[in-house]
Structures are given as structure tokens and as C-alpha cells.
Design an enzyme around this catalytic site. Structure first.
Site: not given
Ligand code: DOR
Length: 432
Positions: A152, A61, A306, A325, A95, A63-65, A233
Site C-alpha cells: 500500500d 487499513h 486509510d 493522506g 509502508n 498507517h501507524l507510522r 480504498h
């Protein structure tokens, strides 16, 4: 001509099979020998004395954006942060902007990850544009290698849509549907856990029931469809109890917990510092205890970061306006060692199972997670379990700075990380 090999000298090798002091010889991306006092020519020797040599960590999990918010993180910078945190593989959350609901966009993330410092496995959306209405082309995404499907950041609100997603995923080998379990209507307008602290601070809350209602429903849908559900999470004691009960009944459910949910509580929000804002929110002491108990007894399968980088200016907004976040990739291992292993909640092998081989199995990343044995891919990390350090946001490799652990003293640090036999981190310094 084969490349020179790498010899990891004198470490304590820990994998799912056990624990022994041994050298590890790697050639051409593969572990070729594990044994005492190995002698080898044409090798680069990396000292692992006093260190743990383990399969590389695997994050379910992160988030690499990319695409869309490269100011906060990119595949390249996120993968570098991951490698520095001991990870050899991360599942990149969908996302993004545009979201990963389309084969071309997923393909672009796979391409961006090709030369990254760790393996980047994109997750795909469950529904188009993460809106919860129409299923994404899950079959096409699966053909590209996607195994984890999630919206997510958003919960799949409709039980009917979730049922269809599970039924469809059931026909895709190895696919897992991962739910962000927060009922949007119940959590609407909330910025922290709903409880004594939110009342005192006058910040609207997100009740624990927003999570548990969805977990309870999706346990029933896992039973109805027979398809695996993974709960992202998990943050409440009540959700841990529901997962424990579902597992006792033999249902195909798995769950993860993030380090902030076993380290921090809602009391931290009294600072009004948006670094402590996250979804699902930081909960109570009792919830933290329940998460720890769930990690200790196997109810929770995975520690996932996360990792949620945000632009510096975005996190400088007032608490109620800032995005939720927090960063996680460079601190997850040390938090696990400091908060769980040192106090005796988990032994080291159990901690590594939660960080490496369990998430590798759930995500279908079968090259990762060990064992550290001849013939297996050399995705490894070398951890100095005694190293003490203090979290300094300016020294993190992530492009973002939103760590809630500023100034916190942690024990345990990654010394080397090896991806397919190549040292991508040497003595705590990224090589890619
Ligand atoms: O706090 C969060 N931030 N929770 C999520 O589920 C999404 C994430 C993000 O993308 O920033």
C-alpha cells in the site's frame, strides 16, 4: 481470584445475529451473559442507555507510522485514536521505514502493540522494500500471524509479480493480497483527480483509469490463480462496477472504501488545502454516488479508514509538495452514521457489518467482529448514535492534525470501548 466484571447496562445490542435491548455482562475478558435486567455482584457498571452496544470496529487499513515516522504517529498513539473511534483491532500498514517486509520488523510492531489500546495486526509487504520486484518472505511473515499482504502506497505494477504473489498467498491459509490499485505511470505527476476541477485549478491530475486498469487486471489474476484479492480504498464508479461484475462471476475479490471517498469530492481541492490531498484522490459526485451504491448493495465489503497521519509541517507545504493522506480513525464511524445511515443509504446493522464483522473476517481476526454472545471475547464498543459533535483537530488523540473535516458537524460518537473485557475508553476518555 477473578477480576471484577463489567456490566453494560441498558443498551441496544446489535451484531450479525440481530438487534435487541439487553444488558451485557463481561468477566475475565469474555461475554458471560446477555439478557434483561441482569443482576451481578462485583462489577463496574457502565451506562449504555440510549446507546448501541456492538462488536468493536475493525480497521483493515491504518498507517501507524512506526517504525520510522514516530513524529506523525506511533503504535501507541494510533491505537489510542482507534480505541476512541470504537476500534478494537486495526491492521497496521507496512509502508513504514524500514517497511514491514522482514520478520524482525514485523515482530517489533507486534511487540509495540502488546499494551496498546486496541489489537494491532501488522500487514506485511508483498514485495521487498515495496519495490514491486522480489517477493517479501510472505511465508515467514505468515508464521508470525500476518494475514494481509500489501505494498500500500505503491501499486504492484508487474502482472507477473502480482501473479506470483497470489500463487504463493494461495498456499498460506487465510492470507489475502491487498492491492493499492493505481497505475504509477498513469498517475505520475498528478496531485488530485484528473477532471474539470484539476483543469480549472491547474493542478496536474491522476485519472480514474489509473485505478480501473489495475482493478480490471487483478480481477483477471484472481480468476487465473483462484486466490483472493482485496482492493484497497476503491474510489471510482468504474472500479465499483468491475468489482460488482467479478463478484457476480463468483471470483474471490473483496473491496473497501474509505469515508473520504463517500463524503468529499475533488471540488474540495479548490481550497488548495493539502488536507484534501490523498491517494487515490477525491473524485467526482458521480463517483461518490457509485461508492454509496456499492456499499449499499454489498459490492464493497468494508469501510476502512486509510488513516494516514503526517507531520504538521509536512502537510503545511504547498498542495503539490505535501504528502497524500488524511486522518480517519476518530471520524470514520461518525461519518458512516452521518453520511450513510442518517440519509438512509444503509441501515445500522449494514453499517456495522462494513465497519466490524466483514473486515474482521477478511483479516482473519476471528476474535473480533462479534457476536455479542456468551463465550465470545469481549471486544465491544458502545456508541451514542444521537450525540452531535464538531471535529476539532486539536482534540484528536492522533499525534497528527491532518483531518479534512475541521469544523464539520457529525452525529454519533463512541462512548465506551472495551478490549478483552477491559474498558479502554470510558465516556469518551481514553484509559490507556
Ligand atoms: O494518501 C495516501 N497516503 N494513500 C496511500 O496509499 C498511502 C498513504 C500514506 O501512507 O500516507
Amino acid at each position: 481470584m477473578s477480576e471484577p466484571g463489567v456490566l453494560l447496562r441498558g443498551g441496544r445490542v446489535v451484531d450479525a445475529g440481530g438487534d435487541r435491548i439487553a444488558d451485557v455482562l463481561v468477566r475475565d475478558g469474555t461475554v458471560v451473559e446477555v439478557g434483561q435486567k441482569l443482576a451481578a455482584t462485583s462489577v463496574e457498571t457502565l451506562d449504555a442507555g440510549g446507546c448501541i452496544v456492538a462488536p468493536g470496529l475493525v480497521d483493515l487499513h491504518a498507517h501507524l507510522r512506526e517504525p520510522g515516522n514516530e513524529e506523525a504517529e506511533t503504535v501507541e498513539t494510533g491505537a489510542r485514536a482507534a480505541a476512541l473511534g470504537g476500534y478494537t483491532a486495526v491492521v497496521a500498514m507496512p509502508n513504514t521505514d524500514p517497511p514491514l517486509d522482514d520478520p524482525a520488523v514485523v515482530g517489533s510492531v507486534i511487540a509495540a502493540g502488546e499494551h496498546a489500546a486496541c489489537h494491532v495486526a501488522p500487514a506485511g509487504c508483498i514485495t521487498k522494500d515495496r519495490r514491486g520486484h522480489e517477493l517479501a518472505p510472505m511465508g515467514e511473515l505468515h508464521q508470525l500471524g500476518v494475514r494481509v499482504f500489501t505494498d500500500d502506497g505503491a501499486c504492484v505494477e508487474s502482472a507477473g509479480v502480482m501473479r506470483r504473489a497470489l500463487e504463493y498467498a494461495g498456499s498460506l491459509p487465510g492470507a489475502v493480497v491487498a492491492q493499492h490499485a493505481e497505475d504509477a505511470a498513469l498517475a505520475a505527476g498528478g496531485h488530485m483527480h484528473e477532471g474539470a476541477w484539476s483543469s480549472r485549478l491547474g493542478i496536474p491530475g491522476r485519472p480514474a483509469e489509473a485505478e480501473t486498469i489495475v482493478v480490471a487486471r487483478d480481477v483477471m489474476l484472481a480468476e487465473l490463480t483462484g486466490t483472493a484479492v482485496h482492493f484497497l480504498h476503491v474510489s471510482t464508479g468504474a472500479a465499483v462496477a468491475l468489482v460488482r461484475d467479478a463478484k457476480a462471476r463468483g471470483l474471490p475479490v473483496t473491496a473497501e472504501a474509505a469515508p473520504h471517498h463517500f463524503t468529499l469530492t475533488d471540488a474540495a481541492c479548490a481550497t488548495f488545502d493539502p488536507a484534501f490531498k490523498v491517494h487515490p484522490p477525491l473524485r467526482t459526485d458521480a463517483d461518490v454516488d457509485a461508492i454509496k451504491a456499492g456499499l449499499a448493495d454489498g459490492t464493497i465489503d468494508v469501510i476502512a479508514t486509510d488513516h494516514a497521519p503526517h507531520r504538521v509541517e509536512a502537510k503545511e507545504a504547498p498542495f503539490e509538495e505535501a504528502p497524500p493522506g488524511m486522518l480517519g480513525l476518530e471520524t470514520a464511524l461518525a461519518l458512516t452514521l452521518t453520511e450513510l445511515v442518517e440519509p438512509g443509504v444503509l441501515d445500522l446493522a449494514a453499517a456495522l457489518a462494513l465497519l466490524s464483522w466483514r473486515p474482521a473476517a477478511i483479516a482473519g481476526l476471528h476474535d473480533h467482529g462479534g457476536p455479542v454472545a456468551p463465550g465470545h471475547p469481549a471486544h465491544l464498543c458502545v456508541i451514542d448514535p444521537a450525540a452531535q459533535w464538531e471535529v476539532d483537530p486539536m482534540r484528536l488523540a492522533s499525534r497528527a492534525r491532518n483531518t479534512p473535516y475541521v469544523g464539520r458537524k457529525l452525529t454519533g460518537r463512541v462512548r465506551h470501548t472495551m478490549l478483552a473485557g477491559e474498558p479502554v475508553v470510558i465516556d469518551g476518555v481514553a484509559q490507556r
